[in-house]
Design a protein around this motif. Structure first.
Motif, short mmCIF file in Angstrom:
data_model
loop_
_atom_site.label_atom_id
_atom_site.label_comp_id
_atom_site.label_asym_id
_atom_site.label_seq_id
_atom_site.Cartn_x
_atom_site.Cartn_y
_atom_site.Cartn_z
N UNK A 68 0.81 -1.22 0.00
CA UNK A 68 0.00 0.00 0.00
C UNK A 68 0.84 1.26 0.00
N UNK A 69 2.13 1.15 -0.26
CA UNK A 69 2.99 2.33 -0.31
C UNK A 69 2.61 3.24 -1.48
N UNK A 70 2.80 4.54 -1.28
CA UNK A 70 2.46 5.51 -2.32
C UNK A 70 3.25 5.27 -3.60
N UNK A 71 4.50 4.84 -3.48
CA UNK A 71 5.32 4.59 -4.66
C UNK A 71 4.72 3.52 -5.56
N UNK A 72 3.98 2.57 -4.98
CA UNK A 72 3.34 1.54 -5.79
C UNK A 72 2.25 2.13 -6.69
N UNK A 73 1.56 3.13 -6.19
CA UNK A 73 0.53 3.79 -7.01
C UNK A 73 1.14 4.45 -8.23
N UNK A 74 2.31 5.03 -8.06
CA UNK A 74 3.01 5.65 -9.19
C UNK A 74 3.37 4.60 -10.24
N UNK A 75 3.79 3.43 -9.78
CA UNK A 75 4.17 2.35 -10.70
C UNK A 75 2.98 1.92 -11.55
N UNK A 76 1.79 1.83 -10.94
CA UNK A 76 0.60 1.45 -11.72
C UNK A 76 0.26 2.51 -12.76
N UNK A 77 0.45 3.77 -12.41
CA UNK A 77 0.20 4.84 -13.39
C UNK A 77 1.19 4.73 -14.55
N UNK A 78 2.45 4.43 -14.23
CA UNK A 78 3.46 4.26 -15.29
C UNK A 78 3.09 3.09 -16.20
N UNK A 79 2.53 2.04 -15.63
CA UNK A 79 2.15 0.88 -16.43
C UNK A 79 1.19 1.24 -17.55
N UNK A 80 0.13 1.97 -17.21
CA UNK A 80 -0.87 2.26 -18.24
C UNK A 80 -0.36 3.31 -19.23
N UNK A 98 1.89 -2.81 -20.68
CA UNK A 98 2.49 -2.02 -19.61
C UNK A 98 2.91 -2.86 -18.42
N UNK A 99 2.04 -3.79 -18.01
CA UNK A 99 2.36 -4.65 -16.87
C UNK A 99 3.57 -5.53 -17.16
N UNK A 100 3.61 -6.11 -18.37
CA UNK A 100 4.75 -6.96 -18.74
C UNK A 100 6.04 -6.13 -18.81
N UNK A 101 5.95 -4.95 -19.43
CA UNK A 101 7.13 -4.10 -19.58
C UNK A 101 7.70 -3.65 -18.24
N UNK A 102 6.83 -3.20 -17.34
CA UNK A 102 7.31 -2.73 -16.03
C UNK A 102 7.82 -3.89 -15.19
N UNK A 103 7.20 -5.06 -15.31
CA UNK A 103 7.69 -6.24 -14.59
C UNK A 103 9.12 -6.58 -15.04
N UNK A 104 9.38 -6.50 -16.34
CA UNK A 104 10.73 -6.77 -16.86
C UNK A 104 11.71 -5.73 -16.33
N UNK A 105 11.30 -4.46 -16.34
CA UNK A 105 12.18 -3.39 -15.85
C UNK A 105 12.46 -3.57 -14.36
N UNK A 106 11.45 -3.97 -13.60
CA UNK A 106 11.65 -4.22 -12.17
C UNK A 106 12.69 -5.31 -11.94
N UNK A 107 12.63 -6.37 -12.75
CA UNK A 107 13.60 -7.45 -12.58
C UNK A 107 15.00 -7.01 -12.98
N UNK A 108 15.10 -6.17 -14.00
CA UNK A 108 16.41 -5.67 -14.41
C UNK A 108 17.02 -4.80 -13.31
#
Length: 331
Positions: free
Chosen positions: A243-255, A269-279
């Motif tokens: 529930x951290x605020x930073x997570x909300x920003x990540x969802x906005x970046x996804x779309x 968006x979800x696949x792309x950000x998931x890959x970036x998170x792993x990198x």
């Protein structure tokens, strides 16, 4: 007639091949549990991002409270199951409905706010939810430690393994994306788009602006909460970090990354950000910096997202080809 038949076959073949790939992924990665876990997490991201696309992409209401509704869904399902004894699947649905109601209650007073003011209101709500989770009455949420719960079971069938949960998540993704598609084509979806384009014009045409804004928040809250309930019962544990605020920003970046007002946008968006998170998993201190840079790039230079830009390129290519063909025939 032959060209029409060929075009129809192409439209059927591509989705069929993609569906076959999705169904065979667990067989391909059966020996790599880590990849299967990432695939399951991606499905949850797809559902939550799809809900945000309903709110922001279709009705034009910006929100940085996705993590709050995500937390409400996960903790809500956990508490309903652990303390009331409701079976997991039904506790997930009940938590999503609860989140939907809370989102609609929140939307009623903030429905007249726009842009920065709406952003601040949703950020404040996110912080309130985070404080309630970390300082709960009697410590029922586990506060900063988090809490454990049981895995998903439906009619005695356990979805504890990643492979079983993957197929459950795949079905959920198909249902939620299909619901969004039907919503976009319905009268409610057209009202959302009218409000997004021009609130005053929509109001003048007889659209009940406040009512439909509340509806959009309700869909958004339900999607985010159900995704979180999936996460909670897949991992068997949930912590305040969800529930951290930073997570909300990540969802906005996804779309924004995938593209708004598109069925494929949240998926990409979800696949792309998931890959970036792993990198960036080994450089956590730079994650927010990279996300901020991505957000600026897509807002300033790629406002249509990956899916939108690809569609624009294809459209431009076909139009130029048609013009050349027409010019050749006229000569």
């Amino acid at each position: 007639m032959n060209s029409l038949k060929q075009g129809g076959k192409k439209k059927i073949v591509a989705p069929a091949l993609f569906s076959l790939l999705l169904l065979t992924l667990p067989l391909i990665f059966s020996g790599t549990p880590y990849v299967m876990t990432l695939l399951c997490f991606t499905q949850m991201y797809v559902i939550a991002a799809t809900g945000l696309d309903v709110l922001y992409g279709y009705s034009g209401q910006i929100s940085f409270a996705t993590a709050a509704f995500y937390g409400i869904g996960g903790y809500g399902s956990l508490l309903i199951h652990n303390y009331i004894g409701v079976p997991v699947f039904f506790s997930m649905i009940m938590a999503a409905v609860l989140s939907c109601l809370i989102a609609m209650i929140l939307a009623f007073p903030v429905s007249k706010l726009r842009f920065a003011f709406l952003s601040l209101a949703t950020i404040s709500f996110n912080n309130v939810v985070y404080q309630l989770i970390t300082r709960s009455p009697g410590g029922i949420t586990g506060d900063f430690i988090g809490a454990f719960t049981d895995p998903l079971t439906i009619f005695g069938i356990s979805f504890k393994s990643s492979t079983m949960f993957y197929y459950f998540g795949l079905l959920c993704c198909l249902v939620f994306v299909a619901l969004k598609f039907m919503l976009a084509k319905s009268r409610v979806g057209r009202a959302f788009l009218a409000i997004k384009q021009n609130t005053h014009a929509a109001d003048g045409m007889g659209v009940n602006v406040r009512k439909y804004k509340v509806y959009a928040f309700g869909f958004y809250g339900f999607y985010a909460a159900f995704a979180s309930a999936m996460y909670c019962h897949y991992v068997g544990y949930i912590s305040p970090e969800t529930a951290l605020q930073s997570q909300s920003v990540i969802y906005m970046i996804m779309i924004l990354f995938g593209g708004i007002c598109s069925n494929w946008g949240p998926v990409v968006g979800a696949i792309g950000i998931m890959i970036i998170q792993e990198i960036l998993s080994h450089a956590e201190q730079y994650q927010l910096l990279v996300y901020g840079i991505l957000l600026l790039i897509f807002i300033l230079f790629l406002p249509r997202g990956v899916v939108g830009e690809i569609k624009a390129l294809i459209t431009n290519y076909l139009s130029k080809r048609a013009i050349k063909k027409g010019g050749g025939e006229s000569c």
